[in-house]
Design a protein around this motif. Sequence first.
Motif: not given
Length: 381
Positions: A82-99, A351-352, A354-363
């Motif tokens: 919501p706070s970035e609605m003016e330009d609509g840009r969402i960082p690519e790394k803004a992703r949580v793990d989905s199962y 995560r796999r 998306a080929q990204e490491q993600g912000i949170e490190p893996l267990l």
Amino acid sequence: MLINLWYVAEWSDKVGKEPVRVKMLGQQFVLFRDEEGKAHCLADTCLHRGGSLSKGWVTDGNVTCPYHGWQYSADGKCVVIPSEMEDGRIPEKARVDSYPTEERYGMVWVFMGDLPESERFPIPPFPEYGDPNWRSVTSEWEWQADAGRVLENGIDIAHASFVHPMFGHNSTAQRNKIIKLDRHDNWATSTNEMYPPQLKGGLRRFIRKDKAKTYVHPTFYMSGNTIRMHIEANPKMHIIMFDANTPVDEHTTRTFAIQVRNFFRWRLFDKGSLKRLERVLREDTAIVEETRPFYLAETLENEVSVKSDRFMSTFRKMRRDLIEQRGWQIDSDEVEKYRGKKLFAIPSPSRREAQEQGIEPLLPLVPLSAPSRSVDVVESA
């Protein structure tokens, strides 16, 4: 605790319009339904400032963080800031793990790992569920015990003569025996001959005679730490107990249990069936919560095993293979060092892909060369 397996996260009817928090393998997750009603599972922590997604709400099929309104879609990607609605840009790394999720037998199953779909062990079969020829009751149970201990207890026939008066006589313990054992890739089953007491109460006493030969078929599946216990009360009357045992953390196990019967299928018999099911769970809990060491023994130095333990040996060997050959065991000691300081993530397909490491490190996982907590059982002659 092992990754790369299916686990039951919650009963399906407990996941409705609002997000639901669940804990599995020591980690927090959020369950929610999209606009089509499909259940999804994401890591519970918003990547912005650590808000709990399960304390938020669902907006247009996305789970919304209550802290700053960030919205995450079913694949874990942030789609609204919501706070970035003016330009609509969402960082690519803004992703949580989905199962991955599946709903079976009135339960929400979640795959806790990142294996490709073709390599995953399947969710255990339960063909009797929903069949009008079988009547079911359900129960939920929590143990202050390791999931490995809970599962091993569930497939141990020898203890019935001493722990469960409904299923065994002390005097017939020496007659109970395994007559067949079949091992498969990720599950195993056995057939056992037992001589239980006559059932008590009303019409139940006519089901079988006292100490009549009875066949019992325990089966375990690595997926869900699942036990299927098939009891032939007599040749025509059968009971099946199906329970999935989810590790909440190293010290807590949550059991989702369904019992079905093909006799006395009227509702008025449900209360008695549920009462007996929960009596068995209470009897087991009193024993399992007091076993030591807390986890399955790492060596045989303080444990003597005999021929009647060979089905549990099959489970321990299968579990050990997943630890030592595949490296699926969470290194809980390493995780504990960072409790409250660092957030870890269980590997996920999202995560796999998306080929990204993600912000949170893996267990951290136990190295393949490290000894496991489970061992083979030595049989007596």
